[in-house]
Every structure is written in structure tokens, then in C-alpha cells.
Design a protein around this motif. Structure first.
Motif, PDB file in Angstrom:
ATOM      1  N   GLU A  93      36.904  46.897  58.775  1.00 23.89           N
ATOM      2  CA  GLU A  93      36.126  45.669  58.571  1.00 23.89           C
ATOM      3  C   GLU A  93      35.694  45.527  57.118  1.00 23.89           C
ATOM      4  O   GLU A  93      35.724  44.428  56.560  1.00 23.89           O
ATOM      5  CB  GLU A  93      34.926  45.644  59.519  1.00 23.89           C
ATOM      6  CG  GLU A  93      35.336  45.403  60.959  1.00 23.89           C
ATOM      7  CD  GLU A  93      34.204  45.559  61.956  1.00 23.89           C
ATOM      8  OE1 GLU A  93      33.127  46.105  61.607  1.00 23.89           O
ATOM      9  OE2 GLU A  93      34.403  45.151  63.119  1.00 23.89           O
ATOM     10  N   ILE A  96      38.679  44.400  55.181  1.00 27.63           N
ATOM     11  CA  ILE A  96      38.952  42.987  55.441  1.00 27.63           C
ATOM     12  C   ILE A  96      38.056  42.122  54.559  1.00 27.63           C
ATOM     13  O   ILE A  96      38.513  41.142  53.964  1.00 27.63           O
ATOM     14  CB  ILE A  96      38.773  42.643  56.937  1.00 27.63           C
ATOM     15  CG1 ILE A  96      39.905  43.267  57.750  1.00 27.63           C
ATOM     16  CG2 ILE A  96      38.709  41.127  57.161  1.00 27.63           C
ATOM     17  CD1 ILE A  96      39.701  43.203  59.259  1.00 27.63           C
ATOM     18  N   GLN A  97      36.775  42.489  54.455  1.00 27.50           N
ATOM     19  CA  GLN A  97      35.857  41.740  53.599  1.00 27.50           C
ATOM     20  C   GLN A  97      36.309  41.790  52.140  1.00 27.50           C
ATOM     21  O   GLN A  97      36.294  40.775  51.445  1.00 27.50           O
ATOM     22  CB  GLN A  97      34.435  42.280  53.730  1.00 27.50           C
ATOM     23  CG  GLN A  97      33.795  41.966  55.056  1.00 27.50           C
ATOM     24  CD  GLN A  97      32.416  42.602  55.209  1.00 27.50           C
ATOM     25  OE1 GLN A  97      32.002  43.417  54.412  1.00 27.50           O
ATOM     26  NE2 GLN A  97      31.722  42.210  56.265  1.00 27.50           N
ATOM     27  N   THR A 100      39.372  39.592  51.771  1.00 25.65           N
ATOM     28  CA  THR A 100      39.000  38.181  51.844  1.00 25.65           C
ATOM     29  C   THR A 100      38.448  37.723  50.500  1.00 25.65           C
ATOM     30  O   THR A 100      38.811  36.649  50.005  1.00 25.65           O
ATOM     31  CB  THR A 100      37.974  37.951  52.974  1.00 25.65           C
ATOM     32  OG1 THR A 100      38.576  38.336  54.214  1.00 25.65           O
ATOM     33  CG2 THR A 100      37.530  36.500  53.040  1.00 25.65           C
ATOM     34  N   LYS A 101      37.608  38.551  49.895  1.00 23.68           N
ATOM     35  CA  LYS A 101      37.056  38.223  48.575  1.00 23.68           C
ATOM     36  C   LYS A 101      38.175  38.158  47.533  1.00 23.68           C
ATOM     37  O   LYS A 101      38.217  37.245  46.710  1.00 23.68           O
ATOM     38  CB  LYS A 101      36.011  39.265  48.171  1.00 23.68           C
ATOM     39  CG  LYS A 101      35.310  38.964  46.876  1.00 23.68           C
ATOM     40  CD  LYS A 101      34.230  39.979  46.591  1.00 23.68           C
ATOM     41  CE  LYS A 101      33.567  39.692  45.259  1.00 23.68           C
ATOM     42  NZ  LYS A 101      32.529  40.675  44.945  1.00 23.68           N
ATOM     43  N   ASN A 103      41.323  37.458  48.090  1.00 25.15           N
ATOM     44  CA  ASN A 103      42.091  36.251  48.386  1.00 25.15           C
ATOM     45  C   ASN A 103      41.413  35.019  47.784  1.00 25.15           C
ATOM     46  O   ASN A 103      42.075  34.169  47.178  1.00 25.15           O
ATOM     47  CB  ASN A 103      42.266  36.107  49.896  1.00 25.15           C
ATOM     48  CG  ASN A 103      43.154  34.941  50.266  1.00 25.15           C
ATOM     49  OD1 ASN A 103      44.156  34.682  49.629  1.00 25.15           O
ATOM     50  ND2 ASN A 103      42.771  34.236  51.314  1.00 25.15           N
ATOM     51  N   GLU A 104      40.096  34.927  47.936  1.00 22.91           N
ATOM     52  CA  GLU A 104      39.355  33.795  47.380  1.00 22.91           C
ATOM     53  C   GLU A 104      39.464  33.769  45.865  1.00 22.91           C
ATOM     54  O   GLU A 104      39.665  32.703  45.262  1.00 22.91           O
ATOM     55  CB  GLU A 104      37.884  33.874  47.805  1.00 22.91           C
ATOM     56  CG  GLU A 104      37.670  33.618  49.287  1.00 22.91           C
ATOM     57  CD  GLU A 104      36.262  33.979  49.760  1.00 22.91           C
ATOM     58  OE1 GLU A 104      35.418  34.403  48.942  1.00 22.91           O
ATOM     59  OE2 GLU A 104      36.020  33.847  50.975  1.00 22.91           O
TER      60      GLU A 104
END
Length: 136
Positions: A93, A96-97, A100-101, A103-104
Motif C-alpha cells: 500500500e 502504491i501511494q 501514484t505520486k 504518476n501525478e
């Protein structure tokens, strides 16, 4: 009994990986033939498939070693297995965070440049050359 090449075909693991897992004591050491070939039995196939499945879940070799140790005590409570899995889920998890960061950030960077610009005008290269902002 099968040779290492056949074990590789049966399990989908490379010969190098099989040797590594054997060295790491994740699978039982192979017997040797008269010609000094490694020979593996059905137990080795099962062990290797177990390790491969664990690796596909991104479990580390020490985690796999611990699971193998725990599996040798079939009557024990599975609390340790559950705790290990809970820790692994937390790690996934967190990753994943982080992804995600990332990716942004990459999408924001990509939006900084259009296709009709020259390399000299490239917003991506300009942003990459700018002083980075601390992420802490």
C-alpha cells in the motif's frame, strides 16, 4: 527424478534461478547422479512452485524462508503468517501511494510541453533543469 533442465521447463524457472534458490536453501539440495547431474524429485517441484508463487507476490527471500520454516510446524497457529502478510500488505500500500505520486508528477511534467515545440522550447526539459522542490 528429473534433471535441472527439466525442472526448469516444468516450473518455468530458469536454471540460474533454481541454483540460486537451492543456494539460498529455499529448495532442498539436489541429489547427484553418477554423472554428477543435479536430480530433483516431486518435492523439489512443489517447493520451487511455492517459492515462485511467493516471488510473484513480491515476497522477499527472507519472508519466503520464514514461511517455509513456519510450514514445517503444521500444528502451530498461523498468527505469524498472518502478521507477515499484514506487514507485506502495508508495504504494498505504501508503494502504491509512492507510485501514484510519481504518476501525478510525470503527468504534470508531460503537460508542460506540447508536441509542436522544439527541444529548445521543451517545457519538460526546462522543468527537469529547474531547481527541484523538496518532497519532504
Amino acid at each position: 527424478m528429473i534433471k535441472i533442465g527439466e525442472l526448469s521447463k516444468v516450473t518455468g524457472c530458469s536454471v540460474q534461478t533454481i541454483r540460486h534458490y537451492e543456494k539460498e536453501q529455499l529448495i532442498a539440495s539436489a541429489e547427484r547422479s553418477e554423472g554428477n547431474f543435479r536430480l530433483y524429485d516431486e518435492v523439489a517441484v512443489e517447493q520451487l512452485l511455492f517459492v515462485k508463487h511467493c516471488r510473484s507476490l513480491d515476497l522477499s527471500l527472507p519472508e519466503i524462508r520464514q514461511l517455509l520454516g513456519l510450514s514445517r510446524s503444521p500444528g502451530a497457529q498461523c498468527d505469524d503468517v498472518n502478521r507477515m502478510m499484514d506487514r507485506h500488505i502495508e508495504q504494498v500500500e505504501a508503494r502504491i501511494q509512492e507510485l501514484t505520486k510519481l504518476n501525478e508528477q510525470l503527468r504534470m511534467l508531460r503537460r508542460s510541453c506540447s508536441n509542436r515545440r522544439t527541444v529548445e522550447q521543451c517545457g519538460i526539459l526546462r522543468n527537469l533543469s529547474a531547481t527541484p522542490v523538496s518532497s519532504g
